[in-house]
Every structure is written in structure tokens, then in C-alpha cells.
Design a protein around this motif. Structure first.
Motif, PDB file in Angstrom:
ATOM      1  N   PRO A   1      -9.855  58.806  39.007  1.00 57.51           N
ATOM      2  CA  PRO A   1     -10.559  58.141  37.899  1.00 57.51           C
ATOM      3  C   PRO A   1     -11.762  57.337  38.371  1.00 57.51           C
ATOM      4  O   PRO A   1     -12.848  57.438  37.785  1.00 57.51           O
ATOM      5  CB  PRO A   1      -9.492  57.235  37.298  1.00 57.51           C
TER       6      PRO A   1
ATOM      7  N   ILE B   1     -12.408  56.603  30.398  1.00 58.58           N
ATOM      8  CA  ILE B   1     -11.573  56.857  31.567  1.00 58.58           C
ATOM      9  C   ILE B   1     -11.070  55.530  32.134  1.00 58.58           C
ATOM     10  O   ILE B   1      -9.895  55.387  32.473  1.00 58.58           O
ATOM     11  CB  ILE B   1     -12.368  57.641  32.633  1.00 58.58           C
TER      12      ILE B   1
ATOM     13  N   ARG C   1      -8.268  54.225  29.958  1.00 66.90           N
ATOM     14  CA  ARG C   1      -7.005  54.947  30.078  1.00 66.90           C
ATOM     15  C   ARG C   1      -6.318  54.646  31.400  1.00 66.90           C
ATOM     16  O   ARG C   1      -5.101  54.707  31.492  1.00 66.90           O
ATOM     17  CB  ARG C   1      -7.251  56.459  29.971  1.00 66.90           C
ATOM     18  N   HIS C   2      -7.112  54.362  32.414  1.00 68.85           N
ATOM     19  CA  HIS C   2      -6.510  54.159  33.732  1.00 68.85           C
ATOM     20  C   HIS C   2      -6.498  52.699  34.137  1.00 68.85           C
ATOM     21  O   HIS C   2      -6.197  52.391  35.292  1.00 68.85           O
ATOM     22  CB  HIS C   2      -7.259  54.989  34.778  1.00 68.85           C
TER      23      HIS C   2
ATOM     24  N   ARG D   1      -8.791  68.206  37.498  1.00 69.71           N
ATOM     25  CA  ARG D   1      -8.577  66.837  37.027  1.00 69.71           C
ATOM     26  C   ARG D   1      -9.802  65.980  37.278  1.00 69.71           C
ATOM     27  O   ARG D   1      -9.804  64.795  36.953  1.00 69.71           O
ATOM     28  CB  ARG D   1      -7.368  66.232  37.745  1.00 69.71           C
TER      29      ARG D   1
ATOM     30  N   SER E   1      -8.394  70.188  27.491  1.00 70.65           N
ATOM     31  CA  SER E   1      -7.926  68.823  27.340  1.00 70.65           C
ATOM     32  C   SER E   1      -9.112  67.965  26.994  1.00 70.65           C
ATOM     33  O   SER E   1     -10.248  68.341  27.247  1.00 70.65           O
ATOM     34  CB  SER E   1      -7.305  68.320  28.647  1.00 70.65           C
TER      35      SER E   1
ATOM     36  N   LEU F   1      -8.826  62.612  29.272  1.00 71.39           N
ATOM     37  CA  LEU F   1      -7.393  62.671  29.547  1.00 71.39           C
ATOM     38  C   LEU F   1      -7.048  63.712  30.599  1.00 71.39           C
ATOM     39  O   LEU F   1      -5.907  63.787  31.034  1.00 71.39           O
ATOM     40  CB  LEU F   1      -6.621  62.998  28.259  1.00 71.39           C
ATOM     41  N   ARG F   2      -8.028  64.489  30.970  1.00 72.88           N
ATOM     42  CA  ARG F   2      -7.738  65.586  31.894  1.00 72.88           C
ATOM     43  C   ARG F   2      -7.192  65.055  33.219  1.00 72.88           C
ATOM     44  O   ARG F   2      -6.346  65.681  33.847  1.00 72.88           O
ATOM     45  CB  ARG F   2      -9.015  66.399  32.111  1.00 72.88           C
ATOM     46  N   THR F   3      -7.656  63.907  33.621  1.00 75.68           N
ATOM     47  CA  THR F   3      -7.216  63.340  34.892  1.00 75.68           C
ATOM     48  C   THR F   3      -5.745  62.946  34.857  1.00 75.68           C
ATOM     49  O   THR F   3      -5.067  62.955  35.878  1.00 75.68           O
ATOM     50  CB  THR F   3      -8.073  62.115  35.223  1.00 75.68           C
ATOM     51  N   GLU F   4      -5.247  62.622  33.679  1.00 72.76           N
ATOM     52  CA  GLU F   4      -3.892  62.084  33.613  1.00 72.76           C
ATOM     53  C   GLU F   4      -2.836  63.166  33.644  1.00 72.76           C
ATOM     54  O   GLU F   4      -1.857  63.074  34.356  1.00 72.76           O
ATOM     55  CB  GLU F   4      -3.717  61.278  32.327  1.00 72.76           C
ATOM     56  N   LYS F   5      -3.000  64.148  32.808  1.00 75.56           N
ATOM     57  CA  LYS F   5      -1.886  65.063  32.601  1.00 75.56           C
ATOM     58  C   LYS F   5      -2.188  66.497  32.939  1.00 75.56           C
ATOM     59  O   LYS F   5      -1.567  67.099  33.788  1.00 75.56           O
ATOM     60  CB  LYS F   5      -1.477  65.015  31.127  1.00 75.56           C
TER      61      LYS F   5
ATOM     62  N   SER G   1       0.418  69.366  34.715  1.00 71.24           N
ATOM     63  CA  SER G   1       1.589  69.464  33.855  1.00 71.24           C
ATOM     64  C   SER G   1       2.066  70.902  33.890  1.00 71.24           C
ATOM     65  O   SER G   1       1.285  71.842  33.859  1.00 71.24           O
ATOM     66  CB  SER G   1       1.245  69.042  32.436  1.00 71.24           C
TER      67      SER G   1
END
Ligand SMILES: [Zn+2]
Lengths: 93, 152
Positions: free
Chosen positions: A4, A37, A40-41, B10, B137, B141-145, B149
């Protein structure tokens, strides 16, 4: 540095470049994405990024191009030339 | 966590050079340029005459058109920027060596859905081929899940 933080870093560079090429709206997209980003992080953007992006309209601020920077008594005033909003940051001394 | 073939899905795609290897719409196959925007289901690619020259004054001069390419059912070929040749190689080796914890994930990734064409990784630029479905995605949010997944 995790992914991130790296993304935010890259987006800052991209926003700066896009602004230099005159594409303010594309730079806005990058700034918004970087903020999202960070949200979210739970990472706060670097101070330089925070100060040189407009809180009101998300434009990336380049002094001389999209921003006007002035020293006032006790604070720096950075005005966004895209929307006219002014941000003030105090300094010591 | 640098930008490697493993972390590409990601990582940030904006600004990377990409070529559309395959797409349902024949007009979009072969589109190449920089990624300038991303939405949940599409990538915006600035396809212009700036193939090798990079961004700069000539990019605007050649009037690059922005193509919006759906991710679904497309195949993209990303060009990874590498900062110097030797550091890139050592980074890769170090990553592989210390990544015992994530080894299983990594293996499944590379073996299963990740068809990475890792040709010529250590000389100059690397090209990674990615199935567009792996990028479906929201950009933030792509970095998270979505990157790893397993059920998606
Ligand atoms: Zn503004």
C-alpha cells in the motif's frame, strides 16, 4: 515498505507528472485513489503529499502551476488555483 | 514488497506499460501504452505513438487516445520497470529464499492461475502476462484481497 505504501508513493509521482502535463483531472484520480488506499490500510499519506494536494478538490498542487504558496505571519498559505481553496500550515518562529 | 510478477496483481497498475494480448473485442487486441486509469472492471490505456519513448512532451504531441479495455476475458501483458539489472536479480533470489512462510501461496499462485511469462527477467525489462479476471476489483481494494483470495 509494504505494497500500500508503495502504491501511494507511485501514485504521488504519477499525480505530479500528470499535473506537469496539464492533466489536472487525471492527477485528481490518482490523488483520490492514493487517499482511498491510505484509508483502507490505515496509513497516513506523507506530509509532502498531504500538503501538496487540495483538500477541497483533490487536485495535486504544484507551486507555480496549480498552487500559489505565500508566507504569512505565522503560517504558510497554499492556495489551490484549480478551485481557490486555501490551506494554512503554521510554522514556528 | 517491490513490484514483482508475484505482487503485480496487488500492486499499482497506473503508469505501467501494458499491451492487450487478447480481448473479446478484436479492436482492442494489440492496444499498447501506459495505463492511465483503472476502474473496477476496466483499465484505461493511453494508446498512442509513444511506444518506446516514454511519457513526456512527445506523448501529448502525438495525441494519445485513451482506450478503455474491459478486464474480464482479456489478457494483459505488463512490462515491469526494473531498476538496474543486478539488484533486480538479487532481490528476486532473496525474496525466494526468505519467503518460506508464503511459499505455499506463492507456489499455488505460480502453478495455478498465474501464467507468468517470465522470459528475460534479469536482462532489462520483464514482461508478465496476466489474465484480466485476476484484476477484477476496485482499484483501492485490489491490494487487500483479490490478489490471493482463493475462491474468487
Ligand atoms: Zn482545490
Amino acid at each position: 515498505m509494504g505494497i500500500p505504501a508503495e502504491r501511494i508513493d507511485r501514485l504521488q509521482d504519477l499525480a505530479r507528472e500528470a499535473t506537469a502535463e496539464g492533466d489536472i483531472d487525471r492527477a485528481r484520480e490518482y490523488v483520490r485513489l492514493a487517499r482511498r488506499i491510505g484509508e483502507r490500510h490505515r496509513i497516513s499519506l506523507q506530509r509532502r503529499f498531504r500538503r501538496f494536494s487540495c483538500d477541497d478538490c483533490d487536485a495535486y498542487l504544484r507551486p507555480g502551476a496549480t498552487a500559489r504558496v505565500r508566507l504569512r505571519s505565522g503560517h504558510v498559505a497554499i492556495r489551490c488555483l484549480a478551485c481557490g481553496a486555501t490551506a494554512r500550515y503554521p510554522y514556528e518562529g | 514488497m517491490a513490484l514483482t510478477p508475484e505482487t503485480l496483481t496487488r500492486h499499482e497498475l497506473n503508469g505501467l506499460r501494458v499491451a492487450v494480448a487478447d480481448a473479446p473485442n478484436p479492436d482492442l487486441v494489440g492496444v499498447a501504452g501506459r495505463v492511465v486509469g483503472e476502474t473496477m472492471r476496466t483499465l484505461r490505456v493511453a494508446a498512442g505513438g509513444d511506444s518506446a519513448s516514454g511519457d513526456g512532451p512527445d506523448a501529448s504531441e502525438t495525441e494519445s487516445r485513451v482506450k478503455q479495455v474491459p478486464k474480464r476475458d482479456s489478457t494483459f501483458e505488463f512490462e515491469l520497470p526494473s531498476k538496474g539489472d543486478a539488484p533486480e536479480c538479487t532481490d528476486e533470489a532473496a525474496d525466494a529464499a526468505k519467503a518460506s512462510g508464503t511459499a505455499s501461496k506463492r507456489r499455488s499462485e505460480t502453478a495455478g492461475r498465474f501464467e507468468a511469462g517470465q522470459s528475460g527477467r534479469c536482462q532489462g525489462v520483464a514482461y508478465v502476462t496476466v489474465d484480466g479476471a485476476r484484476l477484477l476489483s476496485r482499484p483501492a481494494l485490489r491490494t487487500e484481497k483479490t490478489g490471493d483470495s482463493l475462491w474468487r
